[in-house]
Design an enzyme around this catalytic site. Structure first.
Site, PDB file in Angstrom:
ATOM      1  N   CYS A  33     -32.275  90.748 -29.044  1.00 29.17           N
ATOM      2  CA  CYS A  33     -32.865  92.019 -28.599  1.00 29.17           C
ATOM      3  C   CYS A  33     -33.453  91.926 -27.202  1.00 29.17           C
ATOM      4  O   CYS A  33     -33.744  92.951 -26.587  1.00 29.17           O
ATOM      5  CB  CYS A  33     -33.936  92.479 -29.587  1.00 29.17           C
ATOM      6  SG  CYS A  33     -35.367  91.394 -29.657  1.00 29.17           S
ATOM      7  N   CYS A 103     -39.425  91.014 -35.528  1.00 28.89           N
ATOM      8  CA  CYS A 103     -40.505  91.136 -34.536  1.00 28.89           C
ATOM      9  C   CYS A 103     -41.754  90.397 -35.045  1.00 28.89           C
ATOM     10  O   CYS A 103     -42.440  89.733 -34.273  1.00 28.89           O
ATOM     11  CB  CYS A 103     -40.842  92.599 -34.274  1.00 28.89           C
ATOM     12  SG  CYS A 103     -39.434  93.646 -33.915  1.00 28.89           S
TER      13      CYS A 103
END
Ligand code: FES
Length: 129
Positions: A33, A103
């Site tokens: 990402c 995350c």
């Protein structure tokens, strides 16, 4: 769908910024990402994490996760901080889209990287004595 806690942390992170006098700095990134987290720790001679700050270049969940991770380790010993996992972060943030769970994992890895850096710096300082 993000939880209200994620949105609040993203809009008003409590621990954003760098830390003057940090003696442990961790930096991890996710190649997929492109998000990058940096964490600054101030650890006392007794091994207590006195302060923690972060700078995160990334998504809303990444910023919220690092902010919570800093809260979770402040005031803890190094050993206690090493036991903090992404599940602890996740539990505080509440609902997180499945594709954003990484995350919170990144936040856990950043804690470990910062503590590893602290040990490296300490070892280097001891060798210099
Ligand atoms: Fe990769 Fe958030 S999308 S850390």
């Amino acid at each position: 769908m993000y939880s209200q806690q994620i949105i609040d942390r993203f809009k008003n992170p409590k621990n954003a910024g760098s830390l003057r006098g940090a003696n442990g700095v961790g930096k991890v990134g996710n190649a997929a990402c492109g998000d990058i987290m940096k964490m600054y720790l101030k650890i006392s001679d007794e091994g207590i994490i006195e302060d923690a700050k972060f700078k995160t270049f990334g998504c809303c969940a990444a910023i919220a996760s690092t902010d919570v991770a800093c809260d979770l380790i402040k005031g803890k010993t190094i050993d206690e901080a090493l036991k903090v996992t992404n599940k602890d972060v996740f539990n505080i943030l509440g609902t997180m889209p499945a594709h954003k769970i990484h995350c919170s994992v990144l936040a856990e890895e950043t804690i470990r990287d910062a503590i590893e850096d602290y040990y490296k710096r300490r070892e280097k300082a001891n060798k210099a004595k």
